[in-house]
Design a protein around this motif. Structure first.
Motif, PDB file in Angstrom:
ATOM      1  N   UNK A  67      92.236  34.635  29.044  1.00 52.56           N
ATOM      2  CA  UNK A  67      91.577  34.303  27.774  1.00 52.56           C
ATOM      3  C   UNK A  67      90.340  35.169  27.546  1.00 52.56           C
ATOM      4  N   UNK A  68      89.556  35.354  28.589  1.00 59.12           N
ATOM      5  CA  UNK A  68      88.359  36.190  28.469  1.00 59.12           C
ATOM      6  C   UNK A  68      88.698  37.630  28.129  1.00 59.12           C
ATOM      7  N   UNK A  69      89.712  38.180  28.784  1.00 61.52           N
ATOM      8  CA  UNK A  69      90.125  39.567  28.503  1.00 61.52           C
ATOM      9  C   UNK A  69      90.698  39.696  27.096  1.00 61.52           C
ATOM     10  N   UNK A  70      91.450  38.683  26.640  1.00 58.20           N
ATOM     11  CA  UNK A  70      91.955  38.711  25.266  1.00 58.20           C
ATOM     12  C   UNK A  70      90.795  38.737  24.279  1.00 58.20           C
ATOM     13  N   UNK A  71      89.789  37.922  24.527  1.00 61.50           N
ATOM     14  CA  UNK A  71      88.626  37.876  23.633  1.00 61.50           C
ATOM     15  C   UNK A  71      87.853  39.198  23.663  1.00 61.50           C
ATOM     16  N   UNK A  72      87.671  39.746  24.853  1.00 60.07           N
ATOM     17  CA  UNK A  72      86.926  40.999  24.973  1.00 60.07           C
ATOM     18  C   UNK A  72      87.664  42.167  24.325  1.00 60.07           C
TER      19      UNK A  72
END
Length: 137
Positions: A67-72
């Motif tokens: 989720x964090x990588x998708x957001x970044x």
């Protein structure tokens, strides 16, 4: 008007991790004045949120790292938890816009509401109007 929500992403392996993430989500709602939801699991579309707030430990579990990588990698606003501390608290109610010592986010299901005063919470409970403030705590 639908109010967009902040998604708070971090490690959720233990009860202590969940408590830390709930506390961070409370701070997000209180300081940013956005409803804040904790991401538990992988089934969130980060593009549906106004902002994604990443806890310092977000990369320690598969679900939160994805989720964090998708957001970044998306063209969206991502905020690190440490940056949140630079944003001041406010005592102004997001419903009536009055300054009040009882202003704080309230839990509505799995999401912290914007900061509201006790009077607005009581009024919302009495009126039960569609689209009005929904709180459970």
């Amino acid at each position: 008007m639908v109010q967009r929500t902040a998604l708070v992403v971090g490690r959720t392996n233990s009860d202590a991790d969940l408590d830390d993430l709930r506390s961070l989500a409370f701070d997000v709602a209180d300081r940013l004045r956005f409803p804040a939801r904790i991401a538990v699991g992988r089934e969130y579309d980060v593009s549906e949120y106004e902002v994604v707030v990443l806890a310092g430990n977000f990369a320690e579990t598969y679900e939160s790292a994805v989720l964090g990588c998708e957001a970044l990698s998306a063209d969206m606003y991502v905020l690190w938890d440490i940056e949140l501390k630079e944003t001041p608290y406010s005592l102004q109610c997001a419903q009536c816009y009055e300054d009040d010592d009882t202003v704080r986010p309230r839990l509505a299901g799995d999401t912290w509401s914007v900061p509201v005063c006790t009077s607005c919470v009581d009024a919302a409970r009495r009126m039960a109007l569609p689209g009005a403030l929904e709180v459970s705590a």
